[in-house]
Write a protein that holds these residues in place. Structure first.
Motif, PDB file in Angstrom:
ATOM      1  N   ASP A  45      -3.882  24.537  -7.918  1.00  0.00           N
ATOM      2  CA  ASP A  45      -2.491  24.856  -8.221  1.00  0.00           C
ATOM      3  C   ASP A  45      -1.634  24.784  -6.954  1.00  0.00           C
ATOM      4  OD1 ASP A  45      -0.398  25.707  -9.957  1.00  0.00           O
ATOM      5  OD2 ASP A  45      -0.536  27.702  -9.066  1.00  0.00           O
ATOM      6  N   GLY A  46      -0.501  24.134  -7.056  1.00  0.00           N
ATOM      7  CA  GLY A  46       0.403  24.010  -5.922  1.00  0.00           C
ATOM      8  C   GLY A  46       0.166  22.795  -5.059  1.00  0.00           C
ATOM      9  N   LEU A  47      -0.924  22.096  -5.282  1.00  0.00           N
ATOM     10  CA  LEU A  47      -1.197  20.887  -4.503  1.00  0.00           C
ATOM     11  C   LEU A  47      -0.538  19.688  -5.197  1.00  0.00           C
ATOM     12  CD1 LEU A  47      -4.935  21.293  -3.455  1.00  0.00           C
ATOM     13  CD2 LEU A  47      -2.880  21.896  -2.185  1.00  0.00           C
ATOM     14  N   PRO A  48       0.254  18.915  -4.474  1.00  0.00           N
ATOM     15  CA  PRO A  48       1.017  17.817  -5.098  1.00  0.00           C
ATOM     16  C   PRO A  48       0.186  16.549  -5.286  1.00  0.00           C
ATOM     17  CG  PRO A  48       1.555  17.945  -2.770  1.00  0.00           C
ATOM     18  CD  PRO A  48       0.606  19.090  -3.044  1.00  0.00           C
ATOM     19  N   LEU A  49      -0.779  16.613  -6.172  1.00  0.00           N
ATOM     20  CA  LEU A  49      -1.618  15.463  -6.441  1.00  0.00           C
ATOM     21  C   LEU A  49      -0.797  14.323  -7.037  1.00  0.00           C
ATOM     22  CD1 LEU A  49      -4.709  17.255  -8.014  1.00  0.00           C
ATOM     23  CD2 LEU A  49      -4.680  16.047  -5.823  1.00  0.00           C
ATOM     24  N   VAL A  50      -1.105  13.107  -6.624  1.00  0.00           N
ATOM     25  CA  VAL A  50      -0.380  11.947  -7.150  1.00  0.00           C
ATOM     26  C   VAL A  50      -1.254  11.046  -8.008  1.00  0.00           C
ATOM     27  CG1 VAL A  50       1.233  11.948  -5.208  1.00  0.00           C
ATOM     28  CG2 VAL A  50      -0.821  10.513  -5.086  1.00  0.00           C
ATOM     29  N   ARG A  51      -2.575  11.150  -7.877  1.00  0.00           N
ATOM     30  CA  ARG A  51      -3.447  10.201  -8.592  1.00  0.00           C
ATOM     31  C   ARG A  51      -4.828  10.822  -8.760  1.00  0.00           C
ATOM     32  NH1 ARG A  51      -2.180   4.634  -8.242  1.00  0.00           N
ATOM     33  NH2 ARG A  51      -3.335   3.451  -9.814  1.00  0.00           N
ATOM     34  N   LEU A  52      -5.451  10.534  -9.898  1.00  0.00           N
ATOM     35  CA  LEU A  52      -6.829  10.919 -10.155  1.00  0.00           C
ATOM     36  C   LEU A  52      -7.657   9.664 -10.378  1.00  0.00           C
ATOM     37  CD1 LEU A  52      -6.329  13.857 -12.706  1.00  0.00           C
ATOM     38  CD2 LEU A  52      -6.683  14.027 -10.229  1.00  0.00           C
ATOM     39  N   VAL A  53      -8.827   9.636  -9.746  1.00  0.00           N
ATOM     40  CA  VAL A  53      -9.786   8.545  -9.924  1.00  0.00           C
ATOM     41  C   VAL A  53     -11.116   9.201 -10.265  1.00  0.00           C
ATOM     42  CG1 VAL A  53     -10.899   6.543  -8.844  1.00  0.00           C
ATOM     43  CG2 VAL A  53      -8.541   7.134  -8.230  1.00  0.00           C
ATOM     44  N   LEU A  79     -10.815   4.872 -13.762  1.00  0.00           N
ATOM     45  CA  LEU A  79     -12.268   4.848 -13.669  1.00  0.00           C
ATOM     46  C   LEU A  79     -12.699   3.719 -12.737  1.00  0.00           C
ATOM     47  CD1 LEU A  79     -13.252   5.447 -17.402  1.00  0.00           C
ATOM     48  CD2 LEU A  79     -12.756   7.128 -15.608  1.00  0.00           C
ATOM     49  N   ASP A  80     -13.590   4.047 -11.805  1.00  0.00           N
ATOM     50  CA  ASP A  80     -14.053   3.058 -10.831  1.00  0.00           C
ATOM     51  C   ASP A  80     -15.579   3.153 -10.730  1.00  0.00           C
ATOM     52  OD1 ASP A  80     -14.671   1.479  -8.602  1.00  0.00           O
ATOM     53  OD2 ASP A  80     -12.839   2.028  -7.538  1.00  0.00           O
ATOM     54  N   GLU A  81     -16.253   2.107 -11.194  1.00  0.00           N
ATOM     55  CA  GLU A  81     -17.719   2.112 -11.187  1.00  0.00           C
ATOM     56  C   GLU A  81     -18.294   2.221  -9.778  1.00  0.00           C
ATOM     57  OE1 GLU A  81     -19.753  -0.807 -13.405  1.00  0.00           O
ATOM     58  OE2 GLU A  81     -18.916  -0.163 -15.325  1.00  0.00           O
ATOM     59  N   ARG A 129     -20.720   0.716  -0.946  1.00  0.00           N
ATOM     60  CA  ARG A 129     -19.804   0.529  -2.082  1.00  0.00           C
ATOM     61  C   ARG A 129     -18.857   1.713  -2.237  1.00  0.00           C
ATOM     62  NH1 ARG A 129     -21.575   3.535  -6.657  1.00  0.00           N
ATOM     63  NH2 ARG A 129     -23.836   3.744  -6.920  1.00  0.00           N
ATOM     64  N   THR A 130     -19.333   2.938  -1.966  1.00  0.00           N
ATOM     65  CA  THR A 130     -18.473   4.102  -2.154  1.00  0.00           C
ATOM     66  C   THR A 130     -17.448   4.232  -1.036  1.00  0.00           C
ATOM     67  OG1 THR A 130     -20.153   5.523  -1.117  1.00  0.00           O
ATOM     68  CG2 THR A 130     -20.202   5.334  -3.504  1.00  0.00           C
ATOM     69  N   VAL A 131     -17.856   3.983   0.188  1.00  0.00           N
ATOM     70  CA  VAL A 131     -16.904   4.044   1.309  1.00  0.00           C
ATOM     71  C   VAL A 131     -15.848   2.955   1.155  1.00  0.00           C
ATOM     72  CG1 VAL A 131     -16.654   3.729   3.801  1.00  0.00           C
ATOM     73  CG2 VAL A 131     -18.485   5.191   2.902  1.00  0.00           C
ATOM     74  N   ASP A 132     -16.274   1.761   0.801  1.00  0.00           N
ATOM     75  CA  ASP A 132     -15.307   0.678   0.576  1.00  0.00           C
ATOM     76  C   ASP A 132     -14.304   1.065  -0.510  1.00  0.00           C
ATOM     77  OD1 ASP A 132     -16.452  -0.900   2.509  1.00  0.00           O
ATOM     78  OD2 ASP A 132     -17.455  -2.274   1.103  1.00  0.00           O
ATOM     79  N   ALA A 133     -14.798   1.709  -1.570  1.00  0.00           N
ATOM     80  CA  ALA A 133     -13.925   2.073  -2.688  1.00  0.00           C
ATOM     81  C   ALA A 133     -12.859   3.078  -2.251  1.00  0.00           C
ATOM     82  CB  ALA A 133     -14.746   2.636  -3.836  1.00  0.00           C
ATOM     83  N   VAL A 134     -13.270   4.159  -1.570  1.00  0.00           N
ATOM     84  CA  VAL A 134     -12.271   5.176  -1.219  1.00  0.00           C
ATOM     85  C   VAL A 134     -11.283   4.647  -0.184  1.00  0.00           C
ATOM     86  CG1 VAL A 134     -13.719   7.128  -1.849  1.00  0.00           C
ATOM     87  CG2 VAL A 134     -13.742   6.317   0.509  1.00  0.00           C
ATOM     88  N   GLU A 136     -10.299   1.521   0.074  1.00  0.00           N
ATOM     89  CA  GLU A 136      -9.392   0.620  -0.642  1.00  0.00           C
ATOM     90  C   GLU A 136      -8.359   1.409  -1.436  1.00  0.00           C
ATOM     91  OE1 GLU A 136      -9.858  -2.122  -4.515  1.00  0.00           O
ATOM     92  OE2 GLU A 136     -11.138  -2.753  -2.841  1.00  0.00           O
ATOM     93  N   TRP A 137      -8.810   2.438  -2.166  1.00  0.00           N
ATOM     94  CA  TRP A 137      -7.886   3.284  -2.918  1.00  0.00           C
ATOM     95  C   TRP A 137      -6.905   3.975  -1.977  1.00  0.00           C
ATOM     96  CZ3 TRP A 137      -6.451   3.553  -7.737  1.00  0.00           C
ATOM     97  CH2 TRP A 137      -7.313   3.125  -8.759  1.00  0.00           C
ATOM     98  N   ASN A 138      -7.400   4.427  -0.839  1.00  0.00           N
ATOM     99  CA  ASN A 138      -6.531   5.116   0.111  1.00  0.00           C
ATOM    100  C   ASN A 138      -5.381   4.216   0.553  1.00  0.00           C
ATOM    101  OD1 ASN A 138      -6.945   7.859   0.994  1.00  0.00           O
ATOM    102  ND2 ASN A 138      -6.786   7.082   3.081  1.00  0.00           N
ATOM    103  N   GLY A 139      -5.693   2.947   0.817  1.00  0.00           N
ATOM    104  CA  GLY A 139      -4.656   2.003   1.212  1.00  0.00           C
ATOM    105  C   GLY A 139      -3.627   1.792   0.112  1.00  0.00           C
ATOM    106  N   LYS A 140      -4.101   1.643  -1.134  1.00  0.00           N
ATOM    107  CA  LYS A 140      -3.193   1.457  -2.266  1.00  0.00           C
ATOM    108  C   LYS A 140      -2.283   2.664  -2.445  1.00  0.00           C
ATOM    109  CE  LYS A 140      -6.286  -1.437  -5.094  1.00  0.00           C
ATOM    110  NZ  LYS A 140      -7.083  -1.465  -6.355  1.00  0.00           N
ATOM    111  N   ILE A 141      -2.861   3.851  -2.349  1.00  0.00           N
ATOM    112  CA  ILE A 141      -2.090   5.073  -2.579  1.00  0.00           C
ATOM    113  C   ILE A 141      -1.085   5.291  -1.458  1.00  0.00           C
ATOM    114  CG2 ILE A 141      -2.340   7.593  -2.595  1.00  0.00           C
ATOM    115  CD1 ILE A 141      -4.845   7.059  -4.403  1.00  0.00           C
ATOM    116  N   SER A 142      -1.453   4.933  -0.241  1.00  0.00           N
ATOM    117  CA  SER A 142      -0.510   5.040   0.874  1.00  0.00           C
ATOM    118  C   SER A 142       0.709   4.158   0.642  1.00  0.00           C
ATOM    119  CB  SER A 142      -1.196   4.652   2.186  1.00  0.00           C
ATOM    120  OG  SER A 142      -0.306   4.744   3.272  1.00  0.00           O
ATOM    121  N   VAL A 143       0.475   2.944   0.167  1.00  0.00           N
ATOM    122  CA  VAL A 143       1.584   2.022  -0.094  1.00  0.00           C
ATOM    123  C   VAL A 143       2.460   2.537  -1.235  1.00  0.00           C
ATOM    124  CG1 VAL A 143       2.153  -0.287  -0.968  1.00  0.00           C
ATOM    125  CG2 VAL A 143       0.406  -0.008   0.806  1.00  0.00           C
ATOM    126  N   GLU A 144       1.822   3.057  -2.280  1.00  0.00           N
ATOM    127  CA  GLU A 144       2.566   3.454  -3.475  1.00  0.00           C
ATOM    128  C   GLU A 144       3.253   4.812  -3.339  1.00  0.00           C
ATOM    129  OE1 GLU A 144       1.847   3.776  -8.336  1.00  0.00           O
ATOM    130  OE2 GLU A 144       0.306   2.908  -7.023  1.00  0.00           O
TER     131      GLU A 144
END
Length: 232
Positions: A45-53, A79-81, A129-134, A136-144
Motif C-alpha cells: 500500500d502506498g507504493l506507486p507500482l506502474v506494471r505487473l509481470v 506473462l513472461d515464460e 534467461r531470467t536476468v536478461d528478462a528483468v 529487458e523489462w527494466n529498459g522498457k519500463i524506464s522508457v515508458e
C-alpha cells in the motif's frame, strides 16, 4: 533506472508437500499461500507500482490476484515464460527428500554453475534467461514510465536467487547462500552503473521503498557512510 520488486509466490501445495513442482500444471497456493497473497496489497500500500509481470505458472498468477483486485488500474499482469520456474526435467514432481540422495544434489548445492538437470535445463541457463528478462523489462519500463518507476514480478525462489546473485556480482556457485521465503519481496534498483539490493526476502511492510528521486548524493554513487533513511 526503475526499481524492481521480486515477489516470490505464496506457499504452494507442492511446497507444503515437499515436492519439487517445477512446471507441473495445476500447482496452486495452499491455505497459507492464499493468506499470504491476501496480505500482499496491504504490504504494498502506498507504493506507486506502474506494471505487473508474472511467471505464467498458476501459483504466481494466484499470488497477484488480490493485488490486481485491489488496484485494478494496474490491469492483468504481463506473462513472461522467461521468468518461469527452472525446468527441472526428470526431477520434476519428485519429493525433495528423495532428490537429496541423488549425486547431482551436491552439485546443485555446492557448484550450481555446473548443475544441469537431466531432461531439463542448467542453472546457468536459468540465470541467463531470467536476468536478461528483468533487464529487458527494466529498459522498457524506464522508457515508458521514467527512471523512478516501480514495478513488480511474481516469480519463483531459484529465479529470485539467480537475479539477486547477478545484482550482487556473486558467482552463481554462491546463489544457494541466498534465501527467499514464500511471498517475500526482494527489491533491486538498477542504475546505469550498478544495481542496488534494497530488500532481500522481506515479509513485512514495504512503504519505505517508495521512490526517492533525490535520495542519492552523487548521481548513482552509493552514499559514503550509509543511507540516511526516509525523511518526514
Amino acid at each position: 533506472m526503475p526499481t524492481l520488486l521480486l515477489v516470490r509466490h505464496g506457499r504452494s501445495t507442492a511446497n507444503s508437500a515437499g515436492i519439487l513442482a517445477g512446471w507441473t500444471p495445476g500447482v496452486g497456493l495452499d491455505d497459507t499461500g492464499r493468506a499470504q497473497a491476501a496480505a500482499l496489497p496491504g504490504r504494498l500500500d502506498g507504493l506507486p507500482l506502474v506494471r505487473l509481470v508474472s511467471s505464467p505458472l498458476e501459483r504466481c498468477r494466484q499470488t497477484l490476484e488480490p493485488l490486481v483486485a485491489a488496484r485494478p488500474e494496474l490491469g492483468p499482469p504481463d506473462l513472461d515464460e522467461r521468468l518461469g520456474e527452472c525446468h527441472y526435467g526428470d526431477w520434476t514432481g519428485r519429493p525433495l527428500s528423495e532428490l537429496a540422495e541423488e549425486p547431482l544434489w551436491r552439485t546443485v548445492q555446492d557448484h550450481a554453475s555446473g548443475a544441469a538437470f537431466p531432461g531439463g535445463e542448467s542453472l546457468r541457463t536459468l540465470s541467463h534467461r531470467t536476468v536478461d528478462a528483468v533487464r529487458e523489462w527494466n529498459g522498457k519500463i524506464s522508457v515508458e514510465y521514467g527512471p523512478d518507476a516501480l514495478w513488480a514480478v511474481a516469480t519463483h525462489g531459484d529465479v529470485i536467487k539467480a537475479i539477486v546473485a547477478d545484482a550482487l556480482g556473486l558467482h552463481l556457485d554462491h546463489f544457494q547462500r541466498i534465501s527467499v521465503e514464500p511471498c517475500s519481496v526482494t527489491a533491486i534498483r538498477y542504475t546505469p552503473n550498478r544495481p542496488y539490493l534494497l530488500r532481500l526476502g522481506d515479509t513485512g511492510a514495504l512503504a519505505s521503498l517508495a521512490p526517492r528521486p533525490h535520495g542519492r548524493s552523487a548521481g548513482d554513487d552509493a552514499v559514503v557512510g550509509g543511507e540516511t533513511g526516509t525523511t518526514a
